[in-house]
Design an enzyme around this catalytic site. Structure first.
Site, PDB file in Angstrom:
ATOM      1  N   SER A  35       0.754  -1.422  -0.352  1.00  0.00           N
ATOM      2  CA  SER A  35       0.024   0.245   0.078  1.00  0.00           C
ATOM      3  C   SER A  35       0.892   1.373   0.338  1.00  0.00           C
ATOM      4  O   SER A  35       1.443   0.843   0.998  1.00  0.00           O
ATOM      5  CB  SER A  35      -1.267   0.264   1.092  1.00  0.00           C
ATOM      6  OG  SER A  35      -1.271   1.156   1.347  1.00  0.00           O
ATOM      7  N   ARG A  36       0.420   2.028  -0.959  1.00  0.00           N
ATOM      8  CA  ARG A  36       1.608   3.462  -0.711  1.00  0.00           C
ATOM      9  C   ARG A  36       0.843   4.062  -0.239  1.00  0.00           C
ATOM     10  O   ARG A  36       1.286   5.280   0.942  1.00  0.00           O
ATOM     11  CB  ARG A  36       1.159   4.007  -2.299  1.00  0.00           C
ATOM     12  CG  ARG A  36       2.081   3.130  -3.464  1.00  0.00           C
ATOM     13  CD  ARG A  36       1.549   4.408  -5.138  1.00  0.00           C
ATOM     14  NE  ARG A  36       3.113   3.699  -6.025  1.00  0.00           N
ATOM     15  CZ  ARG A  36       2.560   2.644  -6.521  1.00  0.00           C
ATOM     16  NH1 ARG A  36       0.536   2.498  -6.403  1.00  0.00           N
ATOM     17  NH2 ARG A  36       3.010   2.550  -8.011  1.00  0.00           N
ATOM     18  N   LYS A  89     -15.281  -7.153  -2.802  1.00  0.00           N
ATOM     19  CA  LYS A  89     -16.605  -7.093  -3.521  1.00  0.00           C
ATOM     20  C   LYS A  89     -16.128  -5.547  -3.518  1.00  0.00           C
ATOM     21  O   LYS A  89     -16.042  -4.443  -2.979  1.00  0.00           O
ATOM     22  CB  LYS A  89     -17.390  -7.254  -2.793  1.00  0.00           C
ATOM     23  CG  LYS A  89     -18.466  -5.803  -1.217  1.00  0.00           C
ATOM     24  CD  LYS A  89     -18.283  -5.135  -2.058  1.00  0.00           C
ATOM     25  CE  LYS A  89     -19.307  -3.892  -1.078  1.00  0.00           C
ATOM     26  NZ  LYS A  89     -19.029  -2.642  -1.659  1.00  0.00           N
ATOM     27  N   ASP A 167     -22.094   0.866  -5.204  1.00  0.00           N
ATOM     28  CA  ASP A 167     -21.249   0.530  -5.104  1.00  0.00           C
ATOM     29  C   ASP A 167     -21.695  -0.694  -2.949  1.00  0.00           C
ATOM     30  O   ASP A 167     -21.325  -1.298  -2.993  1.00  0.00           O
ATOM     31  CB  ASP A 167     -20.072   1.291  -4.138  1.00  0.00           C
ATOM     32  CG  ASP A 167     -19.012   0.846  -3.158  1.00  0.00           C
ATOM     33  OD1 ASP A 167     -18.013  -0.001  -4.323  1.00  0.00           O
ATOM     34  OD2 ASP A 167     -18.879   1.044  -1.941  1.00  0.00           O
TER      35      ASP A 167
END
Length: 307
Positions: A35-36, A89, A167
């Site tokens: 992860s950045r 998801k 979403d």
């Protein structure tokens, strides 16, 4: 013996749900992240999944928690490196992506798990069993929340591929397609798009179902007050209601006693079972309904969205 797993994409959902679920499951050991935006305390972090895969051959499985628009490339890299893959998801930005990953995983001999966390809510399996023996007359989904409270600063959900209200609405669709004893397909949809966004803030859906059963849904991110995540099913022998995203189950208004497992612990239990079996689980049906809504739906322009 535990499976060494890495999380790719360390955001709120990873910290709040994935990390505790992994730590609570003896089948897994969280050994790395990519992860950045920063990793997990006391866990080695890499800037990219490619760097992680190159450096950590001990990592057998990866859990991909980044937004769907960028997940496909990460999944391809992991599968080609021989690692098992769990997808948050929705499992991809398009149906074609998901099906391509399924083919790639099968050819590589690795497990691919396209997850739908709401299917593991405590009331979903009991609801499915109860409905299997009854005639369904009407299904009503009400999935409404305040987007400013539940998705603050998430600009990607308003961009093409971000799905907007789908979403969260796709969680309802994942439950619907799990509990119904018959398939449905979309017949009509209205999608409300803010004039400054590429994705909808509210939708209404009507489905075609066998035996003239009425199946409909309303998803709305303009809701004020407490969120509403309910599915109501009228049957020949009473009314079933799943509340709070499936965590609570009622029969004719009476709350049922449920086993307290939890959605994400359930996901990782399922992932462990798939790994033990050498199997995959890739169901894209909820995403198909979303795609159908974009294809079939009537676009309605509404006021611009501002945080």
């Amino acid at each position: 013996m535990s499976i060494d797993i890495a999380i790719i994409g360390v955001g709120k959902i990873a910290r709040d749900q994935h990390v505790p679920a992994i730590n609570g499951n003896k089948a897994f050991r969280l050994v790395a992240t990519a992860s950045r935006s920063g990793g997990i305390e006391n866990t080695e972090n890499f800037d990219t999944i490619e760097a992680l895969l190159a450096a950590r051959s001990d990592v057998s499985a990866v859990s991909l928690c980044m937004p769907p628009q960028v997940r496909f490339a990460a999944a391809v890299a992991a599968i080609r490196a021989g690692r098992h893959v769990m997808l948050e998801k929705p499992p991809g930005a398009t149906i074609a992506e998901v099906r391509a990953l399924a083919t790639l995983a099968r050819e590589a001999g690795v497990t691919l798990f396209a997850t739908w966390h709401s299917r593991h809510a405590d009331g979903v399996a009991p609801a499915k069993a109860w409905l299997a023996e009854r005639t369904i007359r009407k299904v009503r989904i009400d999935w409404m929340e305040d987007v400013r409270e539940w998705h603050p600063g998430q600009a990607w959900i308003w961009q093409a591929g971000g799905l907007g209200v789908f979403d969260t609405g796709i969680n309802a669709l994942s439950i619907l397609t799990e509990i119904l004893p018959f398939p449905v397909h979309l017949a009509k949809a209205d999608l409300s798009f803010p004039s400054n966004c590429d994705t909808p803030i509210a939708v209404t859906l009507d489905f075609a179902a066998p035996e003239n059963a009425e199946v409909g849904a309303v998803f709305d991110w303009r809701h004020e007050g407490d969120p509403v995540w309910n599915i109501t099913v009228e049957t020949s022998e009473g009314v079933l209601r799943l509340r709070n995203g499936g965590a609570v189950m009622e029969i004719d208004g009476e709350t049922q006693t449920l086993e307290d497992v939890g959605e994400y612990p359930g996901l990782y239990a399922r992932f462990a079972d798939l790994l033990a079996q050498g199997a995959s689980d890739v169901d894209d049906t909820p995403l198909v309904h979303v795609a159908d809504a974009f294809m079939l739906g009537r676009r309605v322009a509404v006021e611009p969205f501002t945080e």
